[in-house]
Design an enzyme around this catalytic site. Structure first.
Site, PDB file in Angstrom:
ATOM      1  N   GLU A 109       0.826  -1.213   0.000  1.00 26.22           N
ATOM      2  CA  GLU A 109       0.000   0.000   0.000  1.00 26.22           C
ATOM      3  C   GLU A 109       0.854   1.253   0.000  1.00 26.22           C
ATOM      4  OE1 GLU A 109      -3.318   2.208   2.867  1.00 26.22           O
ATOM      5  OE2 GLU A 109      -2.535   0.227   3.376  1.00 26.22           O
ATOM      6  N   PHE A 110       2.034   1.174   0.657  1.00 28.68           N
ATOM      7  CA  PHE A 110       2.848   2.365   0.826  1.00 28.68           C
ATOM      8  C   PHE A 110       4.075   2.386  -0.081  1.00 28.68           C
ATOM      9  CE2 PHE A 110       0.607   1.744   4.843  1.00 28.68           C
ATOM     10  CZ  PHE A 110       0.068   3.009   5.031  1.00 28.68           C
ATOM     11  N   LYS A 142       9.935  -3.760   3.636  1.00 36.01           N
ATOM     12  CA  LYS A 142       8.854  -2.902   3.158  1.00 36.01           C
ATOM     13  C   LYS A 142       9.356  -1.460   3.155  1.00 36.01           C
ATOM     14  CE  LYS A 142       5.009  -5.695   4.930  1.00 36.01           C
ATOM     15  NZ  LYS A 142       3.784  -5.676   5.779  1.00 36.01           N
ATOM     16  N   ASP A 153      -8.615 -10.243  10.333  1.00 36.37           N
ATOM     17  CA  ASP A 153      -8.436 -10.478   8.892  1.00 36.37           C
ATOM     18  C   ASP A 153      -7.651 -11.754   8.659  1.00 36.37           C
ATOM     19  OD1 ASP A 153      -8.727 -10.025   6.219  1.00 36.37           O
ATOM     20  OD2 ASP A 153      -7.064  -8.614   6.057  1.00 36.37           O
TER      21      ASP A 153
END
EC number: 2.7.10.1
Length: 954
Positions: free
Chosen positions: A601-602, A623, A716
């Site tokens: 996402e980033f 990441k 999740d």
């Protein structure tokens, strides 16, 4: 009524627009009468054409509507079909609605050319069953809008077909389009318009007067958005970035190299430059050495904003500063640090005891770690900026700070010394690693026991002394006995330091009695005892003001650490405090990136290595945070690390640490070679035995038990969020949606909205948005199904609405092929509607352990219905006839790679397929167990008289 265009502002290319076509639609209907018919409707003075059908008087309706030929743009493998429609509630018709339904079907047929009016139902394949969210009951029409993605497409064009099976439906609008990422200029690179399919990496080119070391690229998402540009272009020497282009430097300015820096004013003693200059020539009588840069060769100014921060550990702090405002145009900027101890009279060097990391001189980064400091002294640090011309300047550009360590962590105790001993006492002393300040009331905790004391389980009995001084005499001991001691310091608030190593000391044995004159012996003994008593009393009087024993107690010390309770990092007002508390900061010099393995996402996710003392280079996943981030994005990026940093379990992904002190923030975790569990399992049907699959599930359950014991809910849990390493060990990951459990009796967490993964979420969490460990147990049941089905999508191609409706009607996923009955029964227990009746993760781990200890218990296979679990097509090709060819049948069950094998074996008709036996399939050339099962069960389904292979058909 008009329905809004949901994709009006997204980049999209429209292939068909029913509204824009007006009355010139030219769509075919079958049958021609009593089926679909075109209707004119006037809304606000505008004429609209819609198609409607309402044949509900009899059952077995089969009314078709086919569009005109829709050309597919080359390179487009998927399109979106947006439908706007109205469905009448069957209850409004009373007894006249014998065959009434509330759904209709969407079909597609690909072709390389327009076939005109040649319409054959068998050429169409089903895309989806279209069900309304709202049905119309009165005069107010309830307009539904639904979008379906159709693909992959391979031929030049296609037709859409709409099948009515007995609904009263009006089709208001049909729009077919595909999304694109529009042409753009980002980071001085031009990227062409790109068809948005799956996530696609697109290469671009630098704008005029710009270059890059590698080809610029960016990712185009399936939603038509550009994300994560990689490799930035830079303007040539003499050019600077202005908007999306590189413009020449103005006269009197220059830029010496390829970079994204702005042009600079020509330095002193140089001639004004022309437009686009890369350097300014020296005036007559002035010269520049060949090794000097194009800017003026002056020394740098002083470092700025010098600050310090105390670090965890023994006498450590870190210094930070900002680079000088003036660098003299040089790139060889370095720093040196000097430490002094100063009082009112003078300053003296700190000495060799103080250590600097990486060193006190030749520092390239504006930070240094200083260790082995005393907590009660004020230190003065001077930081000097230097460059290659600093030697020619008499001025020393420095910044100075005076600081002292905050006394929070108590000192360590490494050695315990034996000062004296007797048959019944031991005198001990110890020295802490650093001296305490005068205003601190320093205390120690001493624990001791007899060495030969028996222990029960993991429990050992100690006696504890709390002392004001670093020495003590312990009386009342047993002669000739070995005792074990350990000691640690206590901080001002009673916070303990780390224990010393265990030390063993012996008391003296009693003296042997001498036989002889009894009176003499008695006198000697009495005199000896008196002397000893005098010595002891004198010693106690001397030490009374020095040593104070606060309490003596007996404690049971367990040899394992109690489980922590999770602390929500969002409760910290300053997120940086949570990061420093729960996460280890990593020096960027020990991290090396190797290859991009994904896009998060980033930013991008890399595979890399991390240098760890004693372990060498260890593979890690890195990441990264993309350039140009906001402070909120940075905090959101690091929030997952503050969660992961609190966990330590073999089945929870391990966080190595973060990099936050430098420009590019990173999160570093252990590297899992086999990636996500669902992706790893796909295509491995039959390769992994059930026993090993159960072992993988046991690992996931153990990780979830650990989280549950910490009062933590994941929210999740899914196979996509479980990672697999080279040893097929499974580890729970992805804590982006996770939240802590509250302390109320229910132990629930209520969300404030947001997306919920419907297929994996318990019904009470969907309905009330309350999450507990019991809802995680429901999700674990879905993960079990994914694993035993080798990565198949739960609930197949059902919509979220259909999934919720089926679950509320007590439907549960059927057993996958070859699933042990015991495992499927555990799934059903996890899916009990009443959450309090579901098993706990502790129960699940114990149950799986029993199965693994008794492998024969996995041999009983649960009942399997191929019509439900595989969801193969029926015997008909859509119009009630058998499949027209063997290749068509193989393609429908995704086994088209065996077309030539069946042809070579002479299997060319569906009648021959129905006659095949298990050994015949093997002789054709199908060897993989999973493929053999799929083909065999498909044939079983073809032989089934019901033909319908979906229990969810409307």
């Amino acid at each position: 009524p008009c329905c809004n265009n949901l994709f009006l502002f997204l980049p999209a290319e429209v292939l068909l627009d029913m509204r824009a076509s007006g009355s010139e639609l030219g769509w075919l209907t079958s049958p021609y009468e009593n089926g679909w018919e075109i209707v004119q409707t006037v809304v606000n003075g505008t004429l609209f054409y819609t198609y409607s059908v309402c044949s509900i008087e009899t059952t077995e309706q089969d009314n078709w509507l086919r569009t005109t030929f829709i050309q597919r743009r080359p390179g487009t493998s998927r399109v979106s079909v947006e439908l706007s429609f109205v469905v009448r509630d069957c209850n409004t018709f009373g007894g006249a609605s014998v065959g009434c339904k509330e759904t209709f079907n969407l079909f597609i047929s690909e072709a390389d050319a327009d076939v005109g009016t040649n319409f054959r139902k068998g050429q169409f394949r089903k895309v989806a069953t279209i069900a309304p969210d709202e049905v119309t009951q009165g005069r107010v029409l309830k307009v539904n809008t639904e979008t379906k993605t159709v693909g992959p497409l391979s031929k030049k064009g296609f037709y859409l077909g709409f099948q009515d099976v007995g609904a009263c439906v009006a089709l208001l609008s049909v729009r077919v389009y595909y999304k694109t990422c529009p042409s753009t200029v980002q980071s001085l690179a031009v990227f062409p318009e790109t068809v948005a399919d799956a996530l696609r990496k697109v290469e671009g080119a630098c704008v005029e007067n710009a270059v890059s070391q590698a080809t610029p690229c960016i990712y185009c998402t399936a939603e038509g958005k550009w994300v994560v540009p990689v490799v930035q272009c830079q303007c040539l020497a003499g050019y600077e970035a202005t908007g999306d282009s590189c413009q020449a430097c103005k006269p009197g300015y220059f830029k010496p190299s390829v970079s994204n820096n702005f042009c600079q004013v020509c330095p002193d003693n140089t001639k004004p430059s022309a437009s686009g200059a890369s350097e300014c020539l020296c005036e007559e009588g002035f010269f520049r050495a060949p090794s000097d840069p194009s800017t003026s060769a002056s020394p740098p100014s002083a470092p700025r904003d010098l600050t310090s921060m105390t670090l965890p550990g023994e006498g450590k702090l870190q210094l930070f500063w900002s680079p000088p405002l003036v660098t003299g145009g040089r790139s060889d900027l370095m720093y040196s640090v000097v430490c002094k101890l100063c009082d009112e009279a003078s300053c003296t060097p700190c000495g060799e005891k103080i250590r600097f990391e990486p060193g006190p001189t030749d520092l390239q980064d504006p930070t240094v770690v200083v260790s082995d400091l005393d907590s009660h002294l004020n230190y003065t640090f001077t930081v000097e900026a230097q460059s290659g011309v600093s030697q020619f300047s008499a001025e020393k550009p420095t910044a100075t700070i005076t600081t002292a360590l905050d006394y929070t962590d108590p000192p360590k105790v490494t050695e315990i010394h034996l000062d004296d001993r007797s048959p019944t006492s031991l005198s001990l002393s110890w020295t802490p690693t650093r001296r305490p300040p005068a205003h601190i009331n320093h205390r120690y905790e001493l624990m001791y026991r007899r060495k030969d004391d028996s222990t029960e389980g993991d429990v050992t009995t100690y006696k504890v002394l709390i002392l004001d001084k670093s020495f003590v005499q312990i009386d009342g001991l047993i002669p000739a006995t070995t005792y074990t001691f350990r000691v640690h310091a206590l901080g001002p608030e009673g916070n303990p330091g780390s224990y010393s190593a265990d030390h063993e000391f012996n008391t003296f044995p009693l003296a042997e009695p001498q036989f002889g004159n009894k009176p003499t012996m008695v006198m000697v003994a009495v005199f000896g005892v008196a002397v000893i008593l005098l010595v002891v009393v004198a010693g106690l009087l001397l030490r009374k003001r020095l040593v104070t024993v606060h309490f003596i107690s007996t404690v049971n010390v367990y040899q394992h650490k109690p489980l922590k309770t999770y602390i929500d990092p969002h409760t910290y007002e300053d997120p940086n405090i949570a990061i420093h508390k729960f996460v280890t900061e990593i020096d960027p010099s020990v991290i090396g990136k190797q290859k991009v393995i994904g896009v998060g996402e980033f930013g991008e996710v890399f595979r890399g290595v991390m240098k760890i003392p004693g372990r060498g280079e260890v593979p890690v996943a890195i990441k990264t945070l993309k350039p140009g981030y906001s402070e909120k994005q940075r905090q959101d990026f690091l929030s997952e690390a503050t969660i992961m940093g609190q966990f330590s379990h073999p089945n929870i992904i391990h966080l190595e640490g973060v990099i936050t002190k430098f420009k590019h923030a990173m999160i570093v975790t252990e590297y899992m070679e086999n990636g996500a569990l669902d992706t790893y399992l796909k295509g491995r049907d039959g390769e992994i035995p059930p026993y090993q699959l159960v072992g993988m599930l046991r690992g996931i359950a153990a990780g979830m038990k650990y989280l549950s014991d910490m009062n933590y809910v994941h929210r999740d849990l899914a196979a996509r969020n479980v990672l697999v390493n080279g040893n097929l060990e499974c580890k729970v990951s992805d804590f982006g949606l996770s939240r802590v459990l509250e302390d109320d009796a229910e132990g629930t967490y209520t969300t404030r909205g947001g997306k919920i993964p419907i297929r994996w979420t318990a019904p009470e969490a969907i309905a009330y948005r309350k999450f507990t460990s019991a809802s995680d147990v429901w999700s674990f049941g879905i993960v079990m199904w994914e694993v035993m089905a080798f990565g198949e999508r739960p609930y197949w191609d059902m919509s979220n609405h259909e999934v919720m409706k089926a679950i509320n009607e007590n439907f549960r996923l059927p057993a996958p092929m070859d699933c042990p009955s015991a495992i499927y029964q555990l799934m059903l227990q996890c899916w009990l509607h009443e959450r309090l009746k579901r098993p706990r993760f502790l129960d699940i781990v114990n149950f799986l352990d029993k199965l693994l200890k008794s492998p024969e218990s996995l041999k009983t296979i649960a009942d399997f219905d191929p019509r439900v679990s595989i969801r193969l097509p029926s015997t008909s090709g859509g119009d009630g006839t058998m499949f027209r060819s063997v290749p068509e049948w193989l393609e429908s069950i995704k086994m088209s790679q065996y077309k030539e094998s069946f042809a070579r074996a002479g299997i060319t008709t569906m009648e021959q397929v129905l006659a095949l036996r298990h050994e015949d399939i093997r002789n054709i050339g199908v060897r993989l167990p999973g493929h053999m099962k799929r083909i065999a069960y498909s044939i079983l389904g073809l032989k089934d008289e019901t033909s319908s292979l979906s229990v969810f058909a409307v």
